[in-house]
Design a protein around this motif. Sequence first.
Motif, mmCIF file in Angstrom:
data_model
loop_
_atom_site.group_PDB
_atom_site.id
_atom_site.type_symbol
_atom_site.label_atom_id
_atom_site.label_comp_id
_atom_site.label_asym_id
_atom_site.label_seq_id
_atom_site.Cartn_x
_atom_site.Cartn_y
_atom_site.Cartn_z
ATOM 1 N N LEU A 1 0.876 -1.208 -0.376
ATOM 2 C CA LEU A 1 -0.222 -0.304 -0.296
ATOM 3 C C LEU A 1 1.180 0.806 0.027
ATOM 4 N N GLU B 1 -2.229 5.023 0.416
ATOM 5 C CA GLU B 1 -3.211 4.386 0.501
ATOM 6 C C GLU B 1 -3.497 4.171 1.797
ATOM 7 N N GLY C 1 -2.193 -5.212 2.420
ATOM 8 C CA GLY C 1 -3.339 -4.580 2.775
ATOM 9 C C GLY C 1 -4.396 -5.930 2.732
ATOM 10 N N ARG D 1 -6.417 -4.428 -0.611
ATOM 11 C CA ARG D 1 -5.848 -3.559 -1.487
ATOM 12 C C ARG D 1 -6.747 -3.343 -2.515
#
Length: 337
Positions: A47, A51, A272, A287
């Motif tokens: 990430l 993010e 993620g 993700r």
Amino acid sequence: MSNAPRLIDPFARPITYLRVSVTDRCDFRCVYCMSENMTFLPKKELLSLEELDRMCSAFIGRGIRKLRITGGEPLVRRGIMTFFDGMTRHLDSGALEELTVTTNGSQLDRFATDLYAAGVRRINVSLDTLDAAKFQKVTRWGHLAKVLSGIEAARNAGLRVKVNTVALKGFNEDELFPLAAWCAREDMDLTFIEVMPMGDLGNEDRIGQYWPITDLRARLATRFTLTDLPESTGGPARYVRLEETGQKIGFITPLTHNFCESCNRVRMTCTGDLFMCLGQEDKASLRDILRAHPEDDGPLLRAIEAAIARKPEGHDFDYSRQKPDGQVSRHMSHTGG
């Protein structure tokens, strides 16, 4: 404060604590955690800092009150203070109660003041020995003086430091009392963590390193009066007070189930993947959902809610499920909460 629905698991436990790994990289190669020649993830799988902000903000909007940042070593992630500074807005709004870090201490000289400015007030530092030669042996690449200097910088910056020590048979048994005395002198809490016998990492035999917390606690009791403390963070640590020094000592035994009934936490990897339980391999991959909907958090929030709905009542550490190359799953890192 958000009026959005809170995250509640199937056993009516509110989920209020998120541990987030921001990198799989580390500047140490501790023998019970990593092989010496690690292969790290391609950057595109991780990430991004933006993010990570969006992901954590989504959880905070659903009632996460405590955010712990881990790694790898989180402070080696390039630009990581951008992320910490971004989380400050959630502390300022009151949506987030606490932002904390688990670190090996190697980068604290550089970042302690900035972490405090971002709203961090407590950190956990992983430290298994006060002997410089043994420290270099167990970390392979680390230098004790740098870590001790980092701890001093953290305390000077106003950060409360808790030391996490992995109990290793034949390695730091003889340092039980010196470690306790040092932490008492420096006014730092201390938690001992039972090593999780997950098989070999390189040439290291983790089963041979297993030092039961029951034995460690019994040794402490030969010199100190131990009073059990009722406090719990919803996590695996159980605490005692040493009456002679007044200090607080924690014990983490990952193999036990003594914290499952009050478990309020989930853990997310730097790619993620959301793990709903420390001892279960079930995970939810968030993700790709996040990336597929850059302007709309709805699908991400629904995926988070669906994942929490699968959180089990308890865990079952099954050591037959291991990475074929011997690498420990990052969500089973040794650093305690």
